[in-house]
Scaffold this motif. Structure first.
Motif, PDB file in Angstrom:
ATOM      1  N   ALA A  22      -8.394 -16.265 -15.202  1.00  0.00           N
ATOM      2  CA  ALA A  22      -7.536 -16.593 -14.055  1.00  0.00           C
ATOM      3  C   ALA A  22      -6.742 -17.871 -14.324  1.00  0.00           C
ATOM      4  N   ALA A  23      -7.382 -18.845 -14.979  1.00  0.00           N
ATOM      5  CA  ALA A  23      -6.687 -20.095 -15.303  1.00  0.00           C
ATOM      6  C   ALA A  23      -5.559 -19.841 -16.292  1.00  0.00           C
ATOM      7  N   ASP A  26      -2.650 -18.370 -14.462  1.00  0.00           N
ATOM      8  CA  ASP A  26      -1.959 -19.417 -13.713  1.00  0.00           C
ATOM      9  C   ASP A  26      -1.135 -20.296 -14.643  1.00  0.00           C
ATOM     10  N   ARG A  27      -1.660 -20.556 -15.835  1.00  0.00           N
ATOM     11  CA  ARG A  27      -0.897 -21.368 -16.796  1.00  0.00           C
ATOM     12  C   ARG A  27       0.375 -20.649 -17.200  1.00  0.00           C
ATOM     13  N   GLN A  28       0.293 -19.336 -17.362  1.00  0.00           N
ATOM     14  CA  GLN A  28       1.499 -18.580 -17.680  1.00  0.00           C
ATOM     15  C   GLN A  28       2.518 -18.705 -16.559  1.00  0.00           C
ATOM     16  N   ARG A  29       2.059 -18.641 -15.308  1.00  0.00           N
ATOM     17  CA  ARG A  29       2.967 -18.742 -14.171  1.00  0.00           C
ATOM     18  C   ARG A  29       3.634 -20.112 -14.118  1.00  0.00           C
ATOM     19  N   ARG A  30       2.863 -21.165 -14.421  1.00  0.00           N
ATOM     20  CA  ARG A  30       3.377 -22.523 -14.301  1.00  0.00           C
ATOM     21  C   ARG A  30       4.203 -22.966 -15.502  1.00  0.00           C
ATOM     22  N   GLY A 255      -1.451 -11.665  -8.384  1.00  0.00           N
ATOM     23  CA  GLY A 255      -0.652 -12.850  -8.095  1.00  0.00           C
ATOM     24  C   GLY A 255       0.825 -12.647  -8.240  1.00  0.00           C
ATOM     25  N   LEU A 257       2.480 -12.066 -10.893  1.00  0.00           N
ATOM     26  CA  LEU A 257       2.954 -12.810 -12.036  1.00  0.00           C
ATOM     27  C   LEU A 257       3.622 -11.872 -13.019  1.00  0.00           C
TER      28      LEU A 257
END
Length: 260
Positions: A22-23, A26-30, A255, A257
């Motif tokens: 999951a992290a 999220d890193r890909q999204r950010r 998410g 993404l």
């Protein structure tokens, strides 16, 4: 990809592993951060960042991308020996890229084009360094193939970005033909990234600052993609590729993404 211990079946996904996945999602999204959004805005103001470039220049970008990727593939592991072993962190690579971009931006488009192979090598080296952090063999051709696959993630500002989770190098024989084939696949997407970089640096008002900023943003983006790519590979060696990728894409879908 081979499991860490092929004699044993993969372990079931744990809660900690799910949290790691999951992290990574999220890193890909950010990865497309504030600086890159600003660069994309500038690109939009010059008609997607491409119309500033002369037709002859645009036709050369794909060739530059291919040559730069091939050069980076050849020198990545060698650059980690001798003095190069002292330059091995995400922060150092971002600084190197920033300095290179600033120098390339001083002379406008001609020096920006000349600086592209340097910027590509810095990015490739940064990706290669991340690979070793996740247990990949720094001297193995397979590792450099996986680094090339990270370049296939596209670039900041596109709508269909996403890390290449096909682990393509594991399914290819490591030969000259395989390397050239992968470069041919990756180069067009990377050429689009270089086009955006050149267009931004060609804006007279931005000058060297544009080169420094774009290089920093691109190194940051591909480093983030590398952490996702090689982090998933590390987990796949423990829990199996199917389980890891299924969970990763489940989180991405939940998410909203981008996926590949």
């Amino acid at each position: 990809m081979q499991d860490a211990n092929p004699a044993d079946p993969p372990a079931p996904l744990t809660d900690d592993a799910r949290d790691e996945i999951a992290a990574m999602a999220d890193r890909q999204r950010r990865a497309n951060g504030l600086l890159m959004k600003a660069i994309n805005f500038v690109g939009a103001q010059v008609d997607d960042g491409l119309k500033l470039l002369p037709q002859g220049t645009r036709s050369q970008i794909d060739q530059v991308a291919r040559a730069a990727l091939q050069q980076s593939f050849d020198v990545a592991s060698r650059s980690r020996t001798g003095m190069g072993k002292n330059f091995g962190s995400d922060r150092v690579h971002k600084i190197m890229g920033t300095v290179s971009g600033a120098v390339g931006g001083f002379g406008g488009l001609p020096t920006a084009i000349a600086e592209l192979p340097v910027a590509t090598t810095v990015i490739f080296r940064a990706v290669h360094h991340v690979a070793t952090e996740y247990g990949e063999d720094p001297d193995a051709p397979e590792t450099r193939m996986e680094c090339l696959a990270v370049f296939g993630a596209g670039g900041p500002g596109t709508e269909d970005d996403g890390v290449d989770t096909a682990f393509i190098g594991a399914r290819l024989s490591i030969s000259g033909a395989a390397v050239n084939g992968l470069i041919s696949k990756v180069a067009p997407r990377f050429a689009a990234v270089l086009s955006q970089k050149l267009a931004t640096q060609a804006v007279p008002v931005l000058g060297a600052a544009a080169g420094a900023g774009t290089n920093y943003a691109f190194v940051d983006y591909y480093v983030s993609m590398a952490h996702v790519h090689f982090g998933l590979r590390r987990l796949a060696r423990i829990y199996g590729e199917d389980a890891v990728l299924n969970e990763f894409h489940r989180v991405l879908a939940a998410g909203k993404l981008p996926q590949t």
